[in-house]
Design a protein around this motif. Sequence first.
Motif: not given
Length: 134
Positions: A14-22
Amino acid sequence: MSAHKARRVIDQIRGRSYEETLMILELMPYRACFPILKVLYSAAANGNHNKDFKKDDLVITKAEVNEGSTVKKLKARARGRSYAIKRPSCHIRIELTDKSFYEKYNRGELENYYNLIVMKKKQKKKFMLNKAGG
């Protein structure tokens, strides 16, 4: 899977960027990561197709897991008895926002917008007090 197990993963992204979440989801050892990854891919594709968002600028603003229905089965046991097996399910909801949208508006414009909302609420409160006879 149960909502409790999925929430354990959702709280990390929650609250992270899309690339970091992947990257986080691909490296986490939990079984709940795969369905969440599928929902995230789908949300990013919807944002790209429907709203023309770039995947590099996406940020997870909301991520929630709610309990779904529970499938109940009976398993045969010794001496003619049965044992109830409960298989819980959950609803995963992920909301993505384009961070470049917020960069277009500088802080002064956002503060003016906030002040406008606060003033409208105060006026509404005064109106309700006057209507009530106070």
